[in-house]
Enzyme design. Structure first.
Site, PDB file in Angstrom:
ATOM      1  N   ASP A   9       0.873  -1.162   0.000  1.00  0.00           N
ATOM      2  CA  ASP A   9       0.000   0.000   0.000  1.00  0.00           C
ATOM      3  C   ASP A   9       0.915   1.218   0.000  1.00  0.00           C
ATOM      4  O   ASP A   9       2.099   1.110   0.307  1.00  0.00           O
ATOM      5  CB  ASP A   9      -0.889  -0.038   1.254  1.00  0.00           C
ATOM      6  CG  ASP A   9      -1.705   1.222   1.429  1.00  0.00           C
ATOM      7  OD1 ASP A   9      -2.366   1.653   0.475  1.00  0.00           O
ATOM      8  OD2 ASP A   9      -1.650   1.783   2.547  1.00  0.00           O
ATOM      9  N   ASP A  11      -0.228   5.081   0.933  1.00  0.00           N
ATOM     10  CA  ASP A  11      -0.510   6.055   1.992  1.00  0.00           C
ATOM     11  C   ASP A  11      -0.422   5.414   3.366  1.00  0.00           C
ATOM     12  O   ASP A  11      -1.114   4.433   3.651  1.00  0.00           O
ATOM     13  CB  ASP A  11      -1.906   6.660   1.801  1.00  0.00           C
ATOM     14  CG  ASP A  11      -1.977   7.539   0.566  1.00  0.00           C
ATOM     15  OD1 ASP A  11      -1.398   8.635   0.588  1.00  0.00           O
ATOM     16  OD2 ASP A  11      -2.589   7.105  -0.427  1.00  0.00           O
ATOM     17  N   ASP A 161      -1.658  -0.687   5.914  1.00  0.00           N
ATOM     18  CA  ASP A 161      -1.831  -0.113   7.259  1.00  0.00           C
ATOM     19  C   ASP A 161      -3.280  -0.050   7.717  1.00  0.00           C
ATOM     20  O   ASP A 161      -3.553   0.464   8.798  1.00  0.00           O
ATOM     21  CB  ASP A 161      -1.238   1.304   7.303  1.00  0.00           C
ATOM     22  CG  ASP A 161      -2.042   2.296   6.478  1.00  0.00           C
ATOM     23  OD1 ASP A 161      -2.340   2.001   5.295  1.00  0.00           O
ATOM     24  OD2 ASP A 161      -2.388   3.370   7.014  1.00  0.00           O
TER      25      ASP A 161
END
Length: 211
Positions: A9, A11, A161
């Site tokens: 991922d 961001d 996250d």
């Protein structure tokens, strides 16, 4: 079968975009008709799944799609000034030196990701970057990438996250590492049962070797 492909991922996992996204989202609150998020609310949101956050949102799903586009657009204006997560460039270099195939699948705009990577001289480390338009559709892109490059699912690991990253990886039947330095808290990430929970980028390399 050993892990050969690691998909990240962007961001909150590679790039430290958290505060920028919060500031942009709050700046758009009057335009989209919701209350700005204070620090107490933000801490509460960290303990919620991505779907629960959407359910509790003060705006409709229709408006949410427009809001996300605006956030991505405004983030693009700041992206070159943002920093990578501490320790992440070193991890990426180490993984590449050990001949892992590295990629990115993100809901952010591809041009934002590339601008960031180029600014930080990290773009050469990645074999592919894919941007997904939907909030909960990353598993479709994981499946697409696996099919396109003929990756075995047993060779692939996803790193993210948020709870939606865990669920996307699980839907695609690939291993998943949840990182604790991004949006969601350890508490809610653990509830979604990732294969490994990383508290520092260096933990990712240790986790990869276990598979």
């Amino acid at each position: 079968m050993a892990i050969k492909v690691i998909i990240f991922d962007f961001d909150g996992t590679i790039a430290d975009t958290y505060q920028a996204v919060v500031d942009i989202t709050n700046g758009l609150s009057s335009e989209f008709g919701y209350k700005p998020l204070d620090e107490e609310t933000l801490q509460l949101l960290k303990d919620l799944s991505s779907k629960d956050i959407v359910r509790k949102s003060e705006i409709s799903l229709f408006k949410l799609s427009f809001l996300l586009r605006r956030v991505r657009k405004e983030l693009g204006k700041q992206i070159q000034d943002l920093e990578p997560i501490s320790g992440m460039p070193e991890l990426l270099e180490k993984l590449k030196q050990h001949n892992y195939t590295l990629g990115i699948i993100t809901s952010n705009a591809k041009e934002n990701v590339m601008a960031f990577l180029q600014k930080r001289e990290l773009e050469h480390l990645f074999d592919f970057v894919y941007s997904g338009a939907t909030i909960f559709g990353k598993h479709r892109i994981i499946n697409h990438v696996s099919k396109k490059y003929q990756f075995s699912k047993q060779e692939v690991m996803y790193v993210g996250d948020e709870t939606r990253d865990i669920r996307s990886a699980q839907k695609s039947n690939v291993a998943v590492i949840a990182v604790t330095w991004g949006f969601n808290s350890n508490k809610i990430l653990n509830q979604y049962q990732p294969d490994f929970l990383a508290e520092h980028p260096s933990d990712i390399s240790h986790a990869v070797l276990k598979f």
